[in-house]
Enzyme design. Structure first.
Site, mmCIF file in Angstrom:
data_model
loop_
_atom_site.group_PDB
_atom_site.id
_atom_site.type_symbol
_atom_site.label_atom_id
_atom_site.label_comp_id
_atom_site.label_asym_id
_atom_site.label_seq_id
_atom_site.Cartn_x
_atom_site.Cartn_y
_atom_site.Cartn_z
ATOM 1 N N SER A 67 35.617 36.517 41.086
ATOM 2 C CA SER A 67 36.134 37.830 40.711
ATOM 3 C C SER A 67 37.304 38.213 41.614
ATOM 4 O O SER A 67 38.272 37.479 41.716
ATOM 5 C CB SER A 67 35.011 38.866 40.751
ATOM 6 O OG SER A 67 35.418 40.068 40.161
ATOM 7 N N ASP A 106 42.493 41.680 37.176
ATOM 8 C CA ASP A 106 41.905 40.939 38.298
ATOM 9 C C ASP A 106 41.705 39.473 37.883
ATOM 10 O O ASP A 106 41.921 39.111 36.717
ATOM 11 C CB ASP A 106 40.608 41.597 38.764
ATOM 12 C CG ASP A 106 39.450 41.394 37.819
ATOM 13 O OD1 ASP A 106 39.682 41.310 36.590
ATOM 14 O OD2 ASP A 106 38.306 41.326 38.288
ATOM 15 N N ASP A 155 39.295 37.380 37.055
ATOM 16 C CA ASP A 155 38.498 36.977 35.886
ATOM 17 C C ASP A 155 38.640 37.950 34.725
ATOM 18 O O ASP A 155 37.904 37.876 33.746
ATOM 19 C CB ASP A 155 37.037 36.730 36.245
ATOM 20 C CG ASP A 155 36.268 37.990 36.583
ATOM 21 O OD1 ASP A 155 36.876 38.931 37.139
ATOM 22 O OD2 ASP A 155 35.053 38.038 36.323
ATOM 23 N N ASP A 184 38.132 41.072 33.918
ATOM 24 C CA ASP A 184 37.198 42.068 33.378
ATOM 25 C C ASP A 184 37.578 43.480 33.824
ATOM 26 O O ASP A 184 37.026 44.453 33.332
ATOM 27 C CB ASP A 184 35.751 41.742 33.764
ATOM 28 C CG ASP A 184 35.499 41.741 35.263
ATOM 29 O OD1 ASP A 184 36.467 41.817 36.052
ATOM 30 O OD2 ASP A 184 34.315 41.652 35.662
#
Length: 454
Positions: free
Chosen positions: A97, A241, A243, A245
């Protein structure tokens, strides 16, 4: 050997130190046992070293008798949607993340395309120390299917959101600076924007996985991107960001729109286009009061959960919320799927701004005005529980909520303290109706904690 961080959000560690081939094989074998040798969807956020982790996960799953669908460098929400759409037994997003470059990890997804909840994680964790042989013979090894084209399906689902006014978006001809930190959003986000008729100016969208800045999309990490918005006279900046999400918006002035304002604007857009009886939203306990104000102004209902995507999703399902999310820029729209999705957030924000006829900064100023400040305390060699106990005692005369760490409600605002699920830190969030008060609360609370720890 250092151990990785294991939490409800998955597993994260430093590549080669706390995230090693040995423990990757252990955790993936456990997930194969948990899901029962069935189809697993995988994808990665594109960061450096991720391809090695991906190959190791592929091989381990095949050794365990699973079939594998690999959608390549892909947002976590794309992987979640693929699990649900392809009727897989589970999914693995290879990502750390917003953690720094040297980190990587795995987010585990259940057969419904949702992150594992506390009970599901507990069941998975029981397999971590199960050393019984689970590998198959060569004649029972299944196949890998590579499916990078699934990202196009994800875009199509977003473009079919019922509340979107695509005609108005295209008519605005937005000029958009987009920053995907060279990670999983680097292709899919610009492609979505182009389909919405936007002129796209790319910053860090080469999918190399090399972060040119700290990857968490905080204002202090986005100064170059903000300058690019002003330099190019763009209408809006979109930052994702690693990833993909979480969504962060930048105004045409090159200033942060505010992550809290993102979820507020999305909730306003979705509820305003829904019949009154269905105007139900869910957020976490650390999200701005501005969402409450908007929901109340529309005659809707607002429900709250502890921080964490799965907690918000469970609350949404329980109360039949049609929109939800978190103040970190995570937007959840069940119409597409149950999960934070920057593509969904991007499309809805553009639709809302287009229909308003305002500039992004003007729209921001028209929202309920609250000011949030955030900080963190590193927990290395520090007992977090002692800090919570200190605060409970010091502020015992104020209303306290323990559902998600410790929330203190003051006359002029509120503060929330909670241990992170992904890092060894305590996050401190303060909110007030003026930036000065919110900042003063941060300074005061941080000083009190520092003095206590001396």
């Amino acid at each position: 050997m250092k151990e990785p961080i294991i939490s409800i959000s998955g597993i994260r560690g430093i590549f080669g130190e706390s995230l090693t081939p040995e423990n990757i094989v252990k955790y993936i074998t456990a997930f194969a046992k948990y899901t029962g040798r069935k189809k697993i969807v995988i994808g990665r956020d594109g960061r450096m070293g991720g391809e090695l982790v991906e190959k190791l996960i592929e091989t381990t799953l095949l050794y365990c008798g699973c079939s594998v669908v690999n959608i390549g460098i892909a947002p976590t929400p794309s992987i979640s949607l693929a699990v649900e759409t392809l009727k897989a037994a589970g999914g693995i997003s290879i990502t750390a993340s917003h953690n720094p470059q040297e980190w990587n990890g795995m987010k585990f997804i259940n057969s419904k395309g949702i992150f594992l909840d506390a009970d599901e994680n507990a069941a998975l964790w029981k397999y971590f120390n199960d050393t019984s042989n689970f590998y198959v013979t060569a004649d029972k090894v299944k196949q890998i299917e590579y499916y990078p084209g699934f990202l196009d399906y994800h875009i199509s689902r977003v473009l079919n959101i019922s509340s979107l006014n695509i005609t108005r978006i295209k008519k605005r001809k937005f000029k958009v600076v987009v920053d995907c930190v060279n990670a999983s959003g680097s292709k899919i986000i610009p492609n979505l924007l182009e389909k919405l008729g936007c002129k796209v100016i790319k910053v860090d969208c080469d999918s190399s996985g090399i972060f040119t800045r700290k990857p968490e999309p905080l204002p202090e990490n986005l100064k170059r991107t903000c300058r690019e918005v002003k330099k190019n006279k763009a209408d809006i900046g979109i930052v994702i960001d690693p990833d993909a999400d979480r969504l962060v918006v930048i105004t045409e002035k090159g200033e942060p729109f505010g992550e809290e304002n993102t979820i507020t604007a999305v909730v306003k857009h979705v509820l305003s286009k829904t019949s009154p009886a269905k105007r139900i939203a869910a957020i976490n306990l650390s999200t701005s009061r501005s969402v409450d104000d908007i929901v109340n102004s529309l005659g809707g209902k607002i429900y709250k959960s502890p921080v964490g995507e799965i907690n918000v999703i469970k609350k949404m399902k329980a109360v039949k919320a049609i929109v939800g999310g978190e103040g970190s820029g995570g937007v959840i729209l069940p119409e597409v799927h149950y999960g934070r999705d920057s593509l969904v957030g991007t499309a809805i924000i553009l639709s809302e701004i287009a229909e308003s006829g305002m500039k992004v900064s003007e729209y921001k100023d028209a929202l309920p005005q609250y000011f949030i400040r955030k900080s963190k305390i590193q927990l290395e060699n520090i007992d977090a529980d002692s800090i919570f106990e200190f605060l409970r005692n010091k502020y015992r005369e104020f209303n306290q909520n323990f559902e998600d760490g410790l929330r203190l409600d003051f006359n002029n605002g509120w503060a929330n303290f909670r241990k992170s699920n992904t890092e060894p830190i305590i996050r401190i969030i303060t909110e007030a109706s003026s930036s000065k008060v919110a900042e003063e609360m941060q300074v005061k609370l941080n000083k009190e904690i520092a003095d206590f720890l001396k």
